[in-house]
Write an enzyme that holds these catalytic residues in place. Sequence first.
Site, PDB file in Angstrom:
ATOM      1  N   SER A 230       0.838  -1.191   0.000  1.00 45.63           N
ATOM      2  CA  SER A 230       0.000   0.000   0.000  1.00 45.63           C
ATOM      3  C   SER A 230       0.888   1.262   0.000  1.00 45.63           C
ATOM      4  O   SER A 230       1.730   1.431  -0.877  1.00 45.63           O
ATOM      5  CB  SER A 230      -0.946  -0.050   1.198  1.00 45.63           C
ATOM      6  OG  SER A 230      -1.970   0.870   1.100  1.00 45.63           O
ATOM      7  N   ASP A 453      -8.650  -4.188  -6.636  1.00 44.51           N
ATOM      8  CA  ASP A 453      -8.290  -3.518  -5.389  1.00 44.51           C
ATOM      9  C   ASP A 453      -8.843  -2.092  -5.422  1.00 44.51           C
ATOM     10  O   ASP A 453      -8.603  -1.348  -6.369  1.00 44.51           O
ATOM     11  CB  ASP A 453      -6.760  -3.506  -5.253  1.00 44.51           C
ATOM     12  CG  ASP A 453      -6.270  -2.894  -3.959  1.00 44.51           C
ATOM     13  OD1 ASP A 453      -7.079  -2.436  -3.140  1.00 44.51           O
ATOM     14  OD2 ASP A 453      -5.042  -2.865  -3.766  1.00 44.51           O
ATOM     15  N   HIS A 482      -6.882  -6.097  -0.669  1.00 45.65           N
ATOM     16  CA  HIS A 482      -5.817  -5.102  -0.595  1.00 45.65           C
ATOM     17  C   HIS A 482      -4.627  -5.709   0.140  1.00 45.65           C
ATOM     18  O   HIS A 482      -4.658  -5.912   1.353  1.00 45.65           O
ATOM     19  CB  HIS A 482      -6.326  -3.867   0.140  1.00 45.65           C
ATOM     20  CG  HIS A 482      -5.331  -2.761   0.231  1.00 45.65           C
ATOM     21  ND1 HIS A 482      -4.769  -2.195  -0.884  1.00 45.65           N
ATOM     22  CD2 HIS A 482      -4.799  -2.110   1.304  1.00 45.65           C
ATOM     23  CE1 HIS A 482      -3.935  -1.236  -0.502  1.00 45.65           C
ATOM     24  NE2 HIS A 482      -3.931  -1.180   0.819  1.00 45.65           N
TER      25      HIS A 482
END
Length: 526
Positions: A230, A453, A482
Amino acid sequence: MRAAALYSAAGSLLLTTLVAAPATGAPDAVESAGTALAAAHARARGIDFGKCPDAEDMPGTMECGTVSVPLDYAHPDGKQIKLTVGRARATHKDPHNSKRRVPRQGSLVYNPGGPGASGLYFPLIGMLPEWKRIASAYDLVGYAPRGVDKSAPLSCEDPKHFFKAPSQSPTHPSESYKKERVAEAKTYARGCAKRSGSKLRFYNSLNNARDLDVLRAALGEDKLTFMGASYGTYFGALYATLFPSHVRRMVFDSAVNPDPEQVWYRNNLDQSAAFEGRWADYREWIARYDDVYGLGDTAAKVLRSYEKASARLAEKPAGGKVGPAQLQGAFLSAGYYDDYWPHTAAALSAYLKGDPKLLVQQAGPTPQAAVEAENGNAVYTAVECNDAPWPTEWSVWDRDNTRLARVAPFETWDNVWMNLPCAYWPAPRQQALDVRTGPGELPPVLILAAERDAATPYDGALELQRRLSDSVLVTERDAGTHGIAGGANKCVNGYLDAYLLEGQLPERHAACAPHAAPKAARPGSR
């Protein structure tokens, strides 16, 4: 990562009146020299690992220490802050061959994203079956980035006031509600400045990348092996741009779009749009199990059930603490991870049938987590506000998000309130670095992405692949979890293991079939 992502639906939005950044996009030579000096000091000192602060809860393989980094890399011998580091040494044990001793390949440093998340306890992941091969060859290293947890923690408000529950979450807010939230954003920004003072400006992604190089040196590594998830992919990409010769291997899992024009305002618009698609995926899944949940046999009917619950909670919060905003937060979390789907749907089903206990358990605030949650939110806000220009006029935010909310109402306004302090930010803004490496400048790196995602939409992975020469993208098709490294997809994990353990990458982009969809769980089941 709550709001560090992208937007590619609902047409293009005209964005204007971005504040001019005082800094250029090129890394400062003085700070580069400061990083080299700090890294040299860190290598000489190393890290004195020992028992972790909460050692009674830690397995014996986990050890902790600290590394000092400059608050300001332009003054490397000035004020220092300490980052807390966790490590589990390589086991050398082949999980498939007990007689084989696996040679150590160095340290694998991990960051889980945020901004504002701590990776301190990442080394414990080596106990899971999917990670044992990697844990056999690498010292697993996690840390709390600057500002997070015990690493010179940031704060913007009294944690006792952080959880505001129950609260509303209108998808089409009134003008009076907007004025109220604008006032809250201004107050929050002032609170960050008051509680953090002059140090506030130094909590940014470029300094996170520089800290990573100091950590590399403190671990005694000439080359960095790094995995970022991320937001960790963003400052990992900054690291690759600033220090390409220091890279051994890098894995970018669920990539943020690093285009300077995207960071961070446009990224948040992209994320809000993408969550609308993921919310639709979730509703379609619930509809397939109408015999279990009774929420409707079409996505549209499920939406009506959700809206019915939200309206009921607006009138009478569940348990006195779960209102529409808390309901939305629980379902937003399910948009990140589909393994949340069964029990979140079960909680909604039970609530509509008269039993609020599951919903209160899942969606209600937890006061004991207030300090950690407030700290994470403060770091998130500081890093994203410091990193790049943001619109400084409320009219721009209002215009862009009003348009977006017409087609993507689920998360749009909630995302606005999360990020609006950046419109009134008291610290100077940077110009985002132009992430880019040419052929041969950077060793080949691995990018992992789920096609649906929502937190970091797929276009970000494509953009990162274009910008990092010789990088390879592995896509999990028709899936939206995710963070996919070391998860439920054996195909993805095979590529991860081959890269980290053997340095092997597919010649071209590779694709994996989606992992199995979760199975429905009846209310009250486990």
